[in-house]
Design an enzyme around this catalytic site. Structure first.
Site, short mmCIF file in Angstrom:
data_model
loop_
_atom_site.label_atom_id
_atom_site.label_comp_id
_atom_site.label_asym_id
_atom_site.label_seq_id
_atom_site.Cartn_x
_atom_site.Cartn_y
_atom_site.Cartn_z
N HIS A 198 -4.95 -3.30 6.67
CA HIS A 198 -4.77 -3.57 5.25
C HIS A 198 -6.13 -3.99 4.67
O HIS A 198 -6.42 -5.15 4.43
CB HIS A 198 -3.73 -4.68 5.04
CG HIS A 198 -3.56 -5.07 3.61
ND1 HIS A 198 -3.07 -4.21 2.67
CD2 HIS A 198 -3.82 -6.22 2.96
CE1 HIS A 198 -3.03 -4.82 1.50
NE2 HIS A 198 -3.49 -6.04 1.64
N ASP B 143 0.84 -1.21 0.00
CA ASP B 143 0.00 0.00 0.00
C ASP B 143 0.87 1.25 0.00
O ASP B 143 0.59 2.21 -0.72
CB ASP B 143 -0.93 -0.01 1.22
CG ASP B 143 -1.76 -1.29 1.30
OD1 ASP B 143 -2.44 -1.59 0.31
OD2 ASP B 143 -1.72 -1.98 2.33
#
Lengths: 416, 416
Positions: free
Chosen positions: A254, A226
């Protein structure tokens, strides 16, 4: 060039007699539930092919090996899968742990993937990596985690059709309960654990709570992909190369509640918000673009992003074994106990961190959290708390009911 | 940190006006057949995403880029396939061309794989490799090969059911004829070409004969995977680590007629035949084990060995850009013109070679060829001559009839 047979079994026994006292688990614990069942008899994992022959690097070719460190043991789960198929070759090449760091790979697969595991080992043989000194393969986590200095936990069941996030939590949670117990029994007392298999924050929490003999600080959930994706998006928007983006924190879970932090990010040393004066972009485009990148990739590519995931795992490891550049940070999901931002304790939560390169890290305490960021962080925190309650029975926690049944799905697309 | 738009079109035009005289092709040539049709209008390949922004590395972050070399352009065909999916990340990491060598990747795919190519480019974006300065994607070889310093030709059609080796030669030969013409028109005049797509020796021959403006010496067919596999087998048999095996030559065709040369191979500096005193092993086990390794892998793994193939491509490139260790060699299929072993001229034939690390190489002239080796080399040579005759119409050669129709299949298993 003498070679000596390795004394794996002896080493295993001496480790056990020298085991330190188990840590006390802080979270409210029903100790009967967390107590591992009697562990299977310890036996070493099966070494493969040319790696059955082990070598004393000190006595080998001194021009090559004199400056080498002691071999480290890296256990990898889901080892016959696509992410591992990229990662294992990166690890063996020396790109991750360093060109003076010999490595033993210990590969865990399922009964179904036994033959494929052999295929992976054969390809590693054929690749002639000088630093790759041992490869073991097996299906028993107690064996494969034996004396592991690192455990890269990639393996997780993909979601079946019609399965809810709550079901996925349950199903994969059970895997991480078993593997956490195996880590507790077999791995090095200072093993670093990086969970990639999703939902990775809560899976890491489950592994951690089932491995009280390993420091809680050592458990990580991968949010580095990410972070990398966020850096790329800021580069695209600002017209600067991606290497100039720093202090790019991912906060929280996440999942799609993750918070890519544009407020503290810098581009070429300047606040990103000074270069990109477009709050609408940051709040309405940037954040979803980062969170939904995996899904966009699957649409193009027809399969999930194994290669860039493996790259981000390599980055995550390097962040712990190479000192962080002054003023910079990296993102990783770690235990929230004692964090400086008031995030509830007992969660695996992604924070901006820095490391001296010794495998340890600290949470950066100089990140500005404004109202907007605080609210986003809180939402991700609430989600993680709910996930925790759904797996309470797997972490020896009393009570807890799963409020995620029927809730909106926040799985990051492309990542089951 | 200034950035400048790159002048690709101007660079392309100036290259063309400066083009050196075309080399004269030595083989008997029907010039009408080899003459390329009018090339499509030259236009630059489409840069992707964040790579659309190009940077003057000299003006960028001097601490990072001051010591960098000039960016090289590396074209890769079959770029959305499995081998490339491993190789591209190795190239971008700096592991292959060096940590001071910025790189532009120019990726060729088919119409069918256009979206997948975008997926690859997205994953390269997300991987944040500092040395990766440009990525272009496209389906037109004239564009993608533009100014390429290296062309890694991985793409080839897999064999359909019931298709003979002769059909495969024909079908893939046509691809390499087109791509050879495109190289001739677009690539750097000193482009190094490495053919991976099978049958790679004859595909390399076709590309070479269709690119008379590029030195014949610059064309390679990949036999490095065979060399690596042979080294691993000798390590296994001798109980020594694979890094101690040297002078491991593969002679001839990348097919089951290949000759892994145990006679000249050394283990820890000692002739392999001194350490392994077992002629039956060498002649009856070693050779087929190396040649049939790909098939054994497919049986285990359920798919072909993309990762170790990519590693061997990386090794093959490194062998040309890093000086060969004194006394050692590497194997690569190159033009046999003027070779010291009496192999017929005009074939792409694997020889033991050495390099000063300047991209060039020479065939080692100190390898002992005994009766047995001579006969094996001759058989592979005969096969390559027959393959050449089957594709005579693709290389502007008069006559030639395909004697391979109905012949035994010598394709290396697992490699279509």
């Amino acid at each position: 060039m003498a070679f000596v047979m390795q004394k794996r079994i002896d080493a295993g026994l001496s480790r056990k007699t020298a085991r330190p006292q188990g840590r006390v688990v802080v979270a409210p614990v029903c100790s009967a539930a967390v107590e591992a069942p009697p562990a299977p008899a310890a036996k070493p994992a099966q070494s493969y092919g040319v790696f059955r022959l082990s070598y004393d690097t000190q006595n080998e070719d001194p021009s090559l090996t004199r400056t080498w460190k002691k071999t480290i043991k890296v256990a990898v789960t889901g080892a016959s899968g696509n992410i591992a198929n990229h990662l294992l070759f990166m690890l063996a090449s020396g790109e991750v742990y360093g060109k003076d760091q010999p490595i033993a790979l210990q590969l865990l697969g399922s009964e179904r993937s036994k033959e494929a595991l052999e295929g992976v080992a054969m390809e590693l043989e054929d690749s002639l990596y000088p630093l790759l000194r041992e490869v073991s393969i097996g299906t028993d986590p107690y064996e494969i985690f034996g004396d592991a200095d690192w455990a890269l936990m990639i393996g997780a069941k993909p979601r079946g059709p019609g399965m809810e996030r709550a079901d996925l939590l349950q199903q994969n949670g059970e895997i991480f309960q078993v593997q956490g117990r195996a880590l507790n029994e077999s791995a090095s007392r200072n093993c670093k654990v990086l969970v990639v298999g999703n939902p990775c924050n809560t899976n890491a929490l489950i592994a951690m709570e089932n491995a009280p003999n390993i420091p809680r600080k050592n458990f990580h959930a991968l949010t580095r992909l990410d972070e990398n994706r966020a850096k790329c998006q800021l580069a695209l928007k600002s017209g600067k190369f991606y290497t100039s983006v720093s202090r790019m924190a991912i906060w929280g879970n996440h999942s799609t509640t993750q918070v890519p932090d544009y407020i503290n990010a810098r581009i070429g040393g300047v606040p990103a918000t000074d270069l990109i004066r477009d709050m609408k972009y940051f709040r309405e485009e940037f954040t979803p673009k980062v969170a939904l990148r995996g899904g966009a990739l699957i649409k193009k590519w027809g399969r999930s992003s194994a290669a860039s995931t493996a790259v981000s795992v390599a980055d995550a490891i390097r962040s712990l074994v190479v000192p962080t550049a002054p003023g910079d940070c990296f993102s990783t999901g770690v235990i929230s106990d004692g964090n400086p931002y008031g995030v509830r304790e007992g969660l695996i939560f992604s924070f901006p961190c820095r490391s001296k390169g010794d495998g340890d890290y600290e949470i950066c305490d100089d990140f500005l959290v404004d109202e907007w960021l605080r609210a986003k962080i809180r939402a991700s925190e609430d989600e993680l708390q709910k996930e925790k309650e759904c797996v309470s029975h797997l972490i020896g926690m009393m009570g807890g009911s799963c409020a995620l049944r029927g809730a909106a799905d926040t799985t990051v697309p492309g990542e089951n």
